[in-house]
Design a protein around this motif. Structure first.
Motif, PDB file in Angstrom:
ATOM      1  N   LEU A 164       0.833  -1.199   0.000  1.00 17.33           N
ATOM      2  CA  LEU A 164       0.000   0.000   0.000  1.00 17.33           C
ATOM      3  C   LEU A 164       0.870   1.253   0.000  1.00 17.33           C
ATOM      4  N   PRO A 165       0.416   2.320  -0.668  1.00 20.57           N
ATOM      5  CA  PRO A 165       1.152   3.592  -0.566  1.00 20.57           C
ATOM      6  C   PRO A 165       0.980   4.189   0.820  1.00 20.57           C
ATOM      7  N   TRP A 166       2.003   4.837   1.324  1.00 23.58           N
ATOM      8  CA  TRP A 166       1.949   5.445   2.644  1.00 23.58           C
ATOM      9  C   TRP A 166       2.545   6.842   2.570  1.00 23.58           C
ATOM     10  N   ASN A 167       1.712   7.847   2.860  1.00 19.27           N
ATOM     11  CA  ASN A 167       2.147   9.238   2.789  1.00 19.27           C
ATOM     12  C   ASN A 167       2.188   9.902   4.162  1.00 19.27           C
ATOM     13  N   GLY A 168       2.254   9.093   5.192  1.00 19.49           N
ATOM     14  CA  GLY A 168       2.354   9.641   6.542  1.00 19.49           C
ATOM     15  C   GLY A 168       1.057   9.511   7.313  1.00 19.49           C
ATOM     16  N   ARG A 169       1.176   9.640   8.633  1.00 17.32           N
ATOM     17  CA  ARG A 169       0.020   9.511   9.514  1.00 17.32           C
ATOM     18  C   ARG A 169      -0.839  10.762   9.450  1.00 17.32           C
ATOM     19  N   ILE A 170      -2.108  10.586   9.141  1.00 15.52           N
ATOM     20  CA  ILE A 170      -3.062  11.692   9.075  1.00 15.52           C
ATOM     21  C   ILE A 170      -4.224  11.367   9.998  1.00 15.52           C
ATOM     22  N   TYR A 171      -4.388  12.180  11.036  1.00 16.45           N
ATOM     23  CA  TYR A 171      -5.491  11.972  11.973  1.00 16.45           C
ATOM     24  C   TYR A 171      -5.996  13.325  12.449  1.00 16.45           C
ATOM     25  N   VAL A 172      -7.270  13.585  12.214  1.00 15.61           N
ATOM     26  CA  VAL A 172      -7.913  14.815  12.666  1.00 15.61           C
ATOM     27  C   VAL A 172      -8.907  14.437  13.758  1.00 15.61           C
ATOM     28  N   PRO A 173      -8.674  14.844  15.009  1.00 14.47           N
ATOM     29  CA  PRO A 173      -9.597  14.473  16.096  1.00 14.47           C
ATOM     30  C   PRO A 173     -11.039  14.856  15.753  1.00 14.47           C
ATOM     31  N   GLY A 174     -11.930  13.898  15.898  1.00 14.33           N
ATOM     32  CA  GLY A 174     -13.333  14.144  15.637  1.00 14.33           C
ATOM     33  C   GLY A 174     -13.755  13.963  14.196  1.00 14.33           C
ATOM     34  N   ASP A 175     -12.788  13.734  13.302  1.00 14.50           N
ATOM     35  CA  ASP A 175     -13.111  13.556  11.873  1.00 14.50           C
ATOM     36  C   ASP A 175     -12.445  12.281  11.381  1.00 14.50           C
ATOM     37  N   ALA A 178     -11.164  11.953   7.679  1.00 12.48           N
ATOM     38  CA  ALA A 178     -10.173  12.889   7.159  1.00 12.48           C
ATOM     39  C   ALA A 178      -9.015  12.181   6.477  1.00 12.48           C
ATOM     40  N   GLY A 179      -8.685  10.980   6.919  1.00 13.58           N
ATOM     41  CA  GLY A 179      -7.557  10.252   6.354  1.00 13.58           C
ATOM     42  C   GLY A 179      -7.979   9.270   5.275  1.00 13.58           C
ATOM     43  N   ASP A 180      -6.990   8.694   4.607  1.00 13.05           N
ATOM     44  CA  ASP A 180      -7.269   7.667   3.615  1.00 13.05           C
ATOM     45  C   ASP A 180      -7.623   6.364   4.337  1.00 13.05           C
TER      46      ASP A 180
END
Length: 321
Positions: A164-175, A178-180
């Motif tokens: 899988l492609p990995w472009n970094g950790r993306i986490y928006v609290p409450g959403d 928001a991430g892949d």
């Protein structure tokens, strides 16, 4: 059969020793009632009787209903009750802990209150997560830097493993969206780890706010414990689920974690890890076996005196300060 109102509470000597009990019993989609000194769990397949005195902590999963009589018997038997998600991957509410003794939470507070021992525990947590490294002598800042690099390496390694492609950790609290998909799976897996850790911390009667790495939050110690299983359990499962199908990764990740928890007895491992971290080796066998109601009063210089009596006439030596 005696009614609840007629039956007196068991004394500590009458209760089954904690070491002889089943640490965790998980139930879901059933009705819990009481018959004599047993808890009955009724579902579509019939009625199962569980001797209340053999229960350490009862985990009530989705679809459970419990009667007042059942809760009264559990309390009288010294059993803990925690309301959880499937296989404990969510924590909703909890009652009494496994312990009658305060030794475990006192040991946690003692190690937390001293900066040196607090750092010792933080180093041991790092050693448990990355057993091939020696964190002795590292400062807190160095521990955080190394931990961050190891987690990044874990993300990259797992992405390569499943393709899988990995472009970094993306986490928006409450959403959550928001991430892949792979980030959503990682978030769902992390939430499951928090639930498992909080269930165990509560069942053991530890202080969830006294963290050794995390700080300033009511669940700091829970976050510490959950991180022990981030790179070994949560992240690999999350990448596996995301690689199978990008749709509905949140619920599928939770089910995958649930199955892994049940298969590997992760709750039992979590108990052992917490005891390993906050207890001295020579005290481990004693703390969880102390089922007696031992209440003392604190006097000066760490001396404990008998409770349940008036000490006004005691001949205490005068202490010059």
């Amino acid at each position: 059969m005696a009614t609840v109102g007629q039956r007196g509470m068991s004394s500590p000597r009458e209760l089954t020793r904690m070491g002889d009990r089943i640490s965790f019993i998980y139930l879901e989609r059933c009705i819990l009632h009481r018959e004599d000194n047993a808890i009955t769990a009724e579902d579509a397949e019939g009625v199962t009787h569980i001797a209340a005195a053999t229960i350490g902590t009862l985990l009530l999963g989705p679809g459970t209903r419990v009667t007042h009589q059942a809760m009264s018997l559990l309390g009288d038997s010294g059993a803990g009750v925690v309301w959880v998600g499937e296989q404990g991957v969510r924590f909703y509410s909890g009652g009494r802990s496994l312990n009658r003794s305060s030794s475990l939470v006192e040991a946690q507070a003692t190690r937390w209150a001293n900066r040196r021992t607090r750092l010792d525990v933080a180093r041991e947590m790092y050693r448990m997560r990355f057993p091939n490294e020696n964190p002795d002598g590292l400062t807190r800042h160095e521990l955080l830097g190394r931990e961050g690099r190891r987690v990044k390496e874990c993300y990259r390694r797992e992405a390569e493993r499943v393709g899988l492609p990995w472009n970094g950790r993306i986490y928006v609290p409450g959403d959550f969206n928001a991430g892949d998909p792979v980030n959503q799976a990682v978030t769902a897996a992390a939430q499951c780890m928090y639930g498992i850790a909080q269930t165990t911390v509560t069942a053991l009667g530890c202080a969830p706010g006294l963290g050794f790495i995390h700080s300033g939050h009511e669940l700091a110690f829970v976050l510490d414990i959950a991180d022990l299983y981030k790179t070994g359990v949560a992240i690999p499962i999350a990448f596996d689920v995301a690689a199978q199908d990008p749709e509905d990764v949140g619920s599928r990740t939770r089910r995958a974690i649930r199955d892994h928890v049940n298969k590997t007895r992760l709750l039992r491992r979590c108990v052992d890890d917490i005891k390993h971290l906050i207890l001295l080796d020579e005290a481990k066998s004693d703390v969880m076996e102390d089922d007696t109601d031992r209440v003392t009063l604190q006097s000066d210089h760490g001396i404990e005196v008998e409770s349940g009596r008036n000490h006004a006439d005691d001949d205490f030596d005068e202490v010059s300060w």
